[in-house]
Design an enzyme around this catalytic site. Structure first.
Site, short mmCIF file in Angstrom:
data_model
loop_
_atom_site.label_atom_id
_atom_site.label_comp_id
_atom_site.label_asym_id
_atom_site.label_seq_id
_atom_site.Cartn_x
_atom_site.Cartn_y
_atom_site.Cartn_z
N ASN A 175 87.61 36.15 16.81
CA ASN A 175 86.64 36.26 15.72
C ASN A 175 86.32 37.74 15.51
OD1 ASN A 175 84.11 36.51 14.40
ND2 ASN A 175 83.77 34.33 14.71
N ASP B 34 84.34 39.12 13.15
CA ASP B 34 83.11 39.39 12.38
C ASP B 34 82.37 40.63 12.87
OD1 ASP B 34 83.68 37.05 11.09
OD2 ASP B 34 82.09 35.89 12.03
N HIS B 35 82.34 40.80 14.20
CA HIS B 35 81.55 41.92 14.74
C HIS B 35 82.10 43.28 14.34
CE1 HIS B 35 78.91 39.35 16.87
NE2 HIS B 35 79.80 38.91 17.73
N ARG C 40 76.76 50.91 8.76
CA ARG C 40 76.74 52.25 8.15
C ARG C 40 77.06 52.26 6.66
NH1 ARG C 40 77.57 58.08 10.02
NH2 ARG C 40 75.86 57.22 11.20
N HIS D 136 84.17 34.80 9.37
CA HIS D 136 83.12 33.99 8.74
C HIS D 136 82.65 34.70 7.48
CE1 HIS D 136 78.99 31.78 9.45
NE2 HIS D 136 79.46 31.59 8.23
N ARG E 131 80.09 34.72 5.17
CA ARG E 131 78.75 34.13 5.00
C ARG E 131 78.29 34.22 3.56
NH1 ARG E 131 75.32 33.53 9.52
NH2 ARG E 131 73.69 33.61 7.95
N ARG F 230 76.73 39.18 5.24
CA ARG F 230 76.12 40.13 6.18
C ARG F 230 77.18 40.96 6.93
NH1 ARG F 230 72.96 36.53 10.61
NH2 ARG F 230 71.87 36.01 8.71
N HIS F 231 78.38 40.39 7.12
CA HIS F 231 79.41 41.21 7.80
C HIS F 231 80.74 41.17 7.03
CE1 HIS F 231 79.86 37.22 9.54
NE2 HIS F 231 78.91 37.39 10.44
N GLU G 145 85.65 30.59 8.72
CA GLU G 145 84.39 29.88 8.98
C GLU G 145 83.54 29.99 7.73
OE1 GLU G 145 82.53 31.63 12.35
OE2 GLU G 145 84.04 30.90 13.72
N THR H 23 71.74 20.87 13.45
CA THR H 23 71.15 19.87 14.34
C THR H 23 70.21 20.60 15.30
OG1 THR H 23 72.86 20.16 16.02
CG2 THR H 23 73.27 18.49 14.33
N THR H 24 69.45 19.83 16.04
CA THR H 24 68.51 20.45 16.99
C THR H 24 69.29 21.29 18.02
OG1 THR H 24 68.60 18.39 18.21
CG2 THR H 24 66.63 18.77 16.88
N GLU I 51 85.22 21.78 16.38
CA GLU I 51 85.07 22.89 17.32
C GLU I 51 83.79 22.63 18.07
OE1 GLU I 51 85.80 26.92 16.03
OE2 GLU I 51 84.24 27.67 17.36
N HIS J 112 81.90 29.88 20.91
CA HIS J 112 80.55 30.45 20.93
C HIS J 112 80.13 30.79 22.35
CE1 HIS J 112 77.11 31.54 18.41
NE2 HIS J 112 76.51 31.56 19.57
N GLY J 113 79.93 32.07 22.56
CA GLY J 113 79.43 32.55 23.86
C GLY J 113 80.45 32.54 24.97
N GLY K 85 84.65 35.83 19.91
CA GLY K 85 84.39 37.09 19.24
C GLY K 85 83.66 38.08 20.11
N HIS K 86 82.38 37.79 20.35
CA HIS K 86 81.48 38.78 20.96
C HIS K 86 82.02 39.40 22.24
CE1 HIS K 86 77.58 40.66 21.75
NE2 HIS K 86 77.88 40.42 23.01
N1 PXP Z 1 83.08 29.72 16.68
C1 PXP Z 1 82.15 29.65 15.70
C2 PXP Z 1 82.15 28.47 14.79
C3 PXP Z 1 81.22 30.68 15.53
O1 PXP Z 1 80.31 30.60 14.54
C4 PXP Z 1 81.25 31.79 16.39
C5 PXP Z 1 80.25 32.88 16.25
O2 PXP Z 1 80.44 33.60 15.11
C6 PXP Z 1 82.26 31.83 17.36
C7 PXP Z 1 83.13 30.77 17.51
C8 PXP Z 1 82.40 33.01 18.28
O3 PXP Z 1 81.29 33.15 19.08
P1 PXP Z 1 81.14 34.45 19.99
O4 PXP Z 1 81.08 35.61 19.07
O5 PXP Z 1 79.89 34.20 20.75
O6 PXP Z 1 82.38 34.50 20.86
#
Ligand code: PXP
Length: 243
Positions: free
Chosen positions: A7, A9-10, A18, A47, A49, A53-54, A74, A104-105, A155, A196-197, A219-220
């Site tokens: 991912n 996006d970052h 900038r 993604h 959005r 934003r990115h 995404e 969802t919650t 996913e 995610h994470g 991604g992160h």
């Molecule tokens: N999958 C989805 C659907 C996401 O929205 C994200 C976060 O943008 C990721 C994966 C990647 O998450 P991370 O950046 O925490 O690795």
């Protein structure tokens, strides 16, 4: 073989910090995507959005033209973005929540609560040759709803797992939920990704209990690690762990 979608996006987040709204600037997410591919990534995830934003519209067009692996877009289930996706023709779209009422919650997309609208989007995407995934919590109601909506993939949202990773009992419970959701999805004919994470520490225990995963979207942790060791090495480190 388990695949890695990076991912990017970052990368765009740093550029926008900038150069917001200027249509140029570094770092370039497309260059980053090409580096990830050259390092062995199996796909690129971005993604687009609604608030831009990115990642920007021009980024996804350039990604579609330049990458040689697979593009996973995404997106929210919003008409403007649906039209962009239908024109762009990524290999996959992953529908994610962006607005409060779609969540969802537990933070995934509320497929059960938006079934009719999501079913229509799946049909439109599939008719254009685009496979669909839903980003959902490991919740049996949402997994069943994904199958009802007719998506090809889910996913699994691993955010809760990643958050509680340091707490043994909670981690075990999350892994159990993820494994059960993956089994339920497979039995319903869905292919299962996760994201995610995720990082090089929490991926191995996840793979040990959820062997049916097809792709991880990360991604992160990769982009963060790249600040120290470079992007190609960060991707290779993750691929080595996944192996
Ligand atoms: N999958 C989805 C659907 C996401 O929205 C994200 C976060 O943008 C990721 C994966 C990647 O998450 P991370 O950046 O925490 O690795």
């Amino acid at each position: 073989m388990l695949k890695l979608g990076v991912n990017i996006d970052h990368v765009a987040t740093v550029r926008e910090a900038r150069y917001r709204g200027r249509g140029f600037g570094e770092p370039c997410p497309v260059d980053a995507a090409l580096t990830c591919e050259a390092a062995g990534a199996h796909g690129i995830t971005a993604h687009l959005r609604e608030d831009r934003r990115h990642i920007q519209d021009a980024d996804v067009v350039a990604l579609r033209k330049k990458i040689s692996t697979r593009l996973n877009l995404e997106m929210a289930n919003a008409e403007e973005i649906i039209r962009i996706a239908l024109k762009l023709k990524p290999n996959f779209v992953c529908l994610v929540p962006e607005r409060r009422q779609e969540i969802t919650t537990e933070g995934g997309l509320d497929v059960a609560g938006n079934l009719a609208a999501l079913k229509r989007t799946v049909r439109r995407m599939n008719e254009a040759g685009i496979a669909v995934s839903f980003f959902i919590a490991p919740d049996p109601i949402q997994v069943a709803a994904a199958a009802m909506a007719g998506s090809q993939f889910i996913e699994l949202h691993t955010g809760a797992y990643a958050e509680c990773f340091g707490k043994a009992r909670e981690r075990k419970a999350e892994l159990k939920r993820l494994a059960a959701a993956a089994t339920q999805a497979r039995d319903l004919g869905l292919k299962v990704n996760a994201g995610h994470g995720l990082n090089t520490t929490n991926v191995p225990p996840l793979l040990a209990v959820v062997p049916q995963l097809i792709e991880l979207n990360i991604g992160h942790s990769i982009i963060s690690r790249s600040l120290t060791v470079g992007l190609a090495k960060a991707v290779k480190e993750m691929l080595a762990v996944m192996k």
